[in-house]
Design a protein around this motif. Sequence first.
Motif, PDB file in Angstrom:
ATOM      1  N   ARG A 127      83.108-101.971 -90.904  1.00 32.51           N
ATOM      2  CA  ARG A 127      83.255-102.005 -92.361  1.00 32.51           C
ATOM      3  C   ARG A 127      84.681-102.315 -92.797  1.00 32.51           C
ATOM      4  NH1 ARG A 127      79.913 -97.206 -94.893  1.00 32.51           N
ATOM      5  NH2 ARG A 127      81.175 -95.896 -93.590  1.00 32.51           N
ATOM      6  N   GLN A 128      85.566-102.510 -91.850  1.00 29.99           N
ATOM      7  CA  GLN A 128      86.960-102.830 -92.105  1.00 29.99           C
ATOM      8  C   GLN A 128      87.608-101.807 -93.026  1.00 29.99           C
ATOM      9  OE1 GLN A 128      86.964-106.891 -93.464  1.00 29.99           O
ATOM     10  NE2 GLN A 128      86.303-107.665 -91.494  1.00 29.99           N
ATOM     11  N   ARG A 129      87.475-100.556 -92.655  1.00 34.75           N
ATOM     12  CA  ARG A 129      88.061 -99.450 -93.415  1.00 34.75           C
ATOM     13  C   ARG A 129      88.671 -98.440 -92.454  1.00 34.75           C
ATOM     14  NH1 ARG A 129      86.615-102.360 -97.056  1.00 34.75           N
ATOM     15  NH2 ARG A 129      85.974-101.781 -99.128  1.00 34.75           N
ATOM     16  N   PHE A 130      89.744 -97.793 -92.912  1.00 35.83           N
ATOM     17  CA  PHE A 130      90.290 -96.639 -92.218  1.00 35.83           C
ATOM     18  C   PHE A 130      89.590 -95.420 -92.819  1.00 35.83           C
ATOM     19  CE2 PHE A 130      93.281 -93.214 -91.426  1.00 35.83           C
ATOM     20  CZ  PHE A 130      93.545 -93.420 -90.082  1.00 35.83           C
ATOM     21  N   VAL A 131      88.994 -94.568 -91.991  1.00 35.35           N
ATOM     22  CA  VAL A 131      88.167 -93.457 -92.447  1.00 35.35           C
ATOM     23  C   VAL A 131      88.744 -92.134 -91.953  1.00 35.35           C
ATOM     24  CG1 VAL A 131      85.849 -92.444 -92.440  1.00 35.35           C
ATOM     25  CG2 VAL A 131      86.120 -94.926 -92.287  1.00 35.35           C
ATOM     26  N   THR A 132      88.883 -91.176 -92.872  1.00 35.27           N
ATOM     27  CA  THR A 132      89.248 -89.809 -92.509  1.00 35.27           C
ATOM     28  C   THR A 132      88.065 -88.913 -92.890  1.00 35.27           C
ATOM     29  OG1 THR A 132      91.578 -90.265 -92.950  1.00 35.27           O
ATOM     30  CG2 THR A 132      90.923 -87.949 -92.813  1.00 35.27           C
ATOM     31  N   PRO A 133      87.432 -88.261 -91.890  1.00 36.23           N
ATOM     32  CA  PRO A 133      86.258 -87.438 -92.176  1.00 36.23           C
ATOM     33  C   PRO A 133      86.626 -86.026 -92.642  1.00 36.23           C
ATOM     34  CG  PRO A 133      86.588 -87.581 -89.818  1.00 36.23           C
ATOM     35  CD  PRO A 133      87.664 -88.422 -90.466  1.00 36.23           C
ATOM     36  N   ILE A 134      85.840 -85.521 -93.586  1.00 37.40           N
ATOM     37  CA  ILE A 134      85.963 -84.142 -94.077  1.00 37.40           C
ATOM     38  C   ILE A 134      84.566 -83.527 -93.983  1.00 37.40           C
ATOM     39  CG2 ILE A 134      86.583 -82.632 -96.016  1.00 37.40           C
ATOM     40  CD1 ILE A 134      87.677 -86.090 -96.455  1.00 37.40           C
ATOM     41  N   THR A 135      84.421 -82.429 -93.260  1.00 38.48           N
ATOM     42  CA  THR A 135      83.131 -81.772 -93.092  1.00 38.48           C
ATOM     43  C   THR A 135      83.101 -80.484 -93.893  1.00 38.48           C
ATOM     44  OG1 THR A 135      82.977 -82.675 -90.860  1.00 38.48           O
ATOM     45  CG2 THR A 135      81.465 -80.859 -91.415  1.00 38.48           C
ATOM     46  N   VAL A 136      82.113 -80.368 -94.784  1.00 37.44           N
ATOM     47  CA  VAL A 136      81.922 -79.178 -95.614  1.00 37.44           C
ATOM     48  C   VAL A 136      80.606 -78.542 -95.188  1.00 37.44           C
ATOM     49  CG1 VAL A 136      81.670 -78.264 -97.958  1.00 37.44           C
ATOM     50  CG2 VAL A 136      83.166 -80.241 -97.543  1.00 37.44           C
ATOM     51  N   ARG A 137      80.670 -77.340 -94.611  1.00 39.62           N
ATOM     52  CA  ARG A 137      79.457 -76.639 -94.163  1.00 39.62           C
ATOM     53  C   ARG A 137      78.986 -75.705 -95.280  1.00 39.62           C
ATOM     54  NH1 ARG A 137      79.210 -78.199 -89.081  1.00 39.62           N
ATOM     55  NH2 ARG A 137      81.154 -78.672 -88.002  1.00 39.62           N
ATOM     56  N   TRP A 138      77.660 -75.605 -95.430  1.00 39.98           N
ATOM     57  CA  TRP A 138      77.076 -74.800 -96.502  1.00 39.98           C
ATOM     58  C   TRP A 138      75.939 -73.951 -95.966  1.00 39.98           C
ATOM     59  CZ3 TRP A 138      71.958 -75.662 -97.107  1.00 39.98           C
ATOM     60  CH2 TRP A 138      71.453 -76.893 -96.708  1.00 39.98           C
ATOM     61  N   LYS A 139      75.568 -72.928 -96.768  1.00 33.89           N
ATOM     62  CA  LYS A 139      74.452 -72.051 -96.415  1.00 33.89           C
ATOM     63  C   LYS A 139      73.812 -71.503 -97.691  1.00 33.89           C
ATOM     64  CE  LYS A 139      77.445 -68.020 -96.091  1.00 33.89           C
ATOM     65  NZ  LYS A 139      77.997 -66.985 -95.252  1.00 33.89           N
ATOM     66  N   THR A 140      72.555 -71.108 -97.580  1.00 33.44           N
ATOM     67  CA  THR A 140      71.845 -70.473 -98.691  1.00 33.44           C
ATOM     68  C   THR A 140      70.605 -69.786 -98.166  1.00 33.44           C
ATOM     69  OG1 THR A 140      70.941 -70.810-100.917  1.00 33.44           O
ATOM     70  CG2 THR A 140      70.434 -72.486 -99.289  1.00 33.44           C
ATOM     71  N   GLU A 141      70.096 -68.871 -98.909  1.00 34.29           N
ATOM     72  CA  GLU A 141      68.774 -68.289 -98.663  1.00 34.29           C
ATOM     73  C   GLU A 141      67.911 -68.686 -99.842  1.00 34.29           C
ATOM     74  OE1 GLU A 141      68.661 -64.170 -97.604  1.00 34.29           O
ATOM     75  OE2 GLU A 141      70.006 -64.470 -95.929  1.00 34.29           O
ATOM     76  N   ALA A 142      67.025 -69.623 -99.606  1.00 32.98           N
ATOM     77  CA  ALA A 142      66.182 -70.138-100.696  1.00 32.98           C
ATOM     78  C   ALA A 142      64.882 -70.680-100.155  1.00 32.98           C
ATOM     79  CB  ALA A 142      66.932 -71.215-101.457  1.00 32.98           C
TER      80      ALA A 142
END
Length: 142
Positions: A127-142
């Motif tokens: 894709r011809q891009r420089f990429v910096t990943p950010i991981t956001v973890r989530w949780k719920t009881e539903a």
Amino acid sequence: MATPTVETKIWLAIKARIDTLSLSQPHTTIDGDRPETLPNGMVIEVMYRPNRPQRRYLDGGDPPFRQGFVQLGLMFRPGDTSRPHSQEMAGDIAGHFPADLPMRYGGITVKVSEAPEVGGGFLDDERQRFVTPITVRWKTEA
């Protein structure tokens, strides 16, 4: 219109938080459908990744425990002189999702389960891009 499912409510709670992201530089947010052509400038790609629900209690009437993560990819064109330092900008994005942050939609509360993780940047040749990943973890009881 039908009432959204639990899965949709979880996504909409997270998306509402993503939509409030305010950065020092203009950006475009895209979902993870990998468009043929990416917009110019700073782009944040969003990929929603839920895991399978788990039964935590013996009583079948209790809501399942759900968790997953959202992978955000901060993208710039290589050599873009207007781009800020990618690790610093990724840290700003991560700071928008502090641990235990509640995100709500349709009677469901989704919480950020731990501090987001900012990974090392890499060059996405396809894709011809420089990429910096950010991981956001989530949780719920539903």
